[in-house]
Design an enzyme around this catalytic site. Sequence first.
Site, PDB file in Angstrom:
ATOM      1  N   GLY A   1       0.795  -1.223   0.000  1.00 30.10           N
ATOM      2  CA  GLY A   1       0.000   0.000   0.000  1.00 30.10           C
ATOM      3  C   GLY A   1       0.821   1.264   0.000  1.00 30.10           C
ATOM      4  O   GLY A   1       1.905   1.326  -0.530  1.00 30.10           O
ATOM      5  N   SER A   2       0.298   2.313   0.624  1.00 32.18           N
ATOM      6  CA  SER A   2       0.966   3.587   0.868  1.00 32.18           C
ATOM      7  C   SER A   2       0.751   4.636  -0.202  1.00 32.18           C
ATOM      8  O   SER A   2      -0.303   4.674  -0.835  1.00 32.18           O
ATOM      9  CB  SER A   2       2.458   3.379   1.130  1.00 32.18           C
ATOM     10  OG  SER A   2       2.893   4.399   1.993  1.00 32.18           O
ATOM     11  N   ARG A   3       1.787   5.502  -0.446  1.00 31.41           N
ATOM     12  CA  ARG A   3       1.570   6.629  -1.345  1.00 31.41           C
ATOM     13  C   ARG A   3       2.844   7.053  -2.054  1.00 31.41           C
ATOM     14  O   ARG A   3       3.957   6.685  -1.658  1.00 31.41           O
ATOM     15  CB  ARG A   3       0.986   7.814  -0.577  1.00 31.41           C
ATOM     16  CG  ARG A   3       1.981   8.561   0.264  1.00 31.41           C
ATOM     17  CD  ARG A   3       1.297   9.582   1.137  1.00 31.41           C
ATOM     18  NE  ARG A   3       1.637  10.943   0.800  1.00 31.41           N
ATOM     19  CZ  ARG A   3       1.254  11.982   1.521  1.00 31.41           C
ATOM     20  NH1 ARG A   3       0.513  11.817   2.594  1.00 31.41           N
ATOM     21  NH2 ARG A   3       1.608  13.204   1.169  1.00 31.41           N
TER      22      ARG A   3
END
Length: 216
Positions: free
Chosen positions: A184-186
């Site tokens: 996940g994350s950005r």
Amino acid sequence: MTDRAKDLPIAPEGLPFVLGAATPALLASLLGLRKTAMAFGALACFTGWFFRNPPRTPPRGDDLILAPGDGKVIAIQKEFEPRYLKEQSIRISIFLNIFDVHINRMPCAGTVMDMAYQPGRFLDAGGQDATVHNEQNALMIETPSKKKVLCVQVAGLVARRIVCWAQPGDTAVSGERFGLIRFGSRMDTYFDVDSRVRVKVGDQVKGGESILAEFT
């Protein structure tokens, strides 16, 4: 830079996770443990899907800044970037949820001038504080026209492992794979304030294909 994931349906870093679930599924099947085999089999399938590595065709244009990852645009902000660019910049943040492709791609062509890893916290990647306080890895890219683009992999609440194959001195090819974040994350992308932004908050983008902005 060597594209380690080229032509592979699953990112290399995902294979141990797939095998880790597929092996007990096979053993349980051989032992006649049907429900256990199905559970681990489903986990292996999901893990393989999570680390999927679809091909992408980058649009042509030396002045284009492409999305470095799949996901939702959660912020477009003009701000002073104090750590690397040290100038007023536009930041576009893309949030990658667990269902997005997690391969990260070069936002532009040029040369990787610097790379900086920053250990940190694992706050919610959708929050403003994650930009500064979370564990992250930054790539500074200089385009052939001497423009600077900063691409930052940011870990999040669930994501605890940043993978980057690029090194300073590598040639960056627009849309080329350079790493991933598990799970996940950005992705944050910083660039010249005079650039023309081509997306808006809420847009869904594809890494290596969607145009975030273009230099003017």
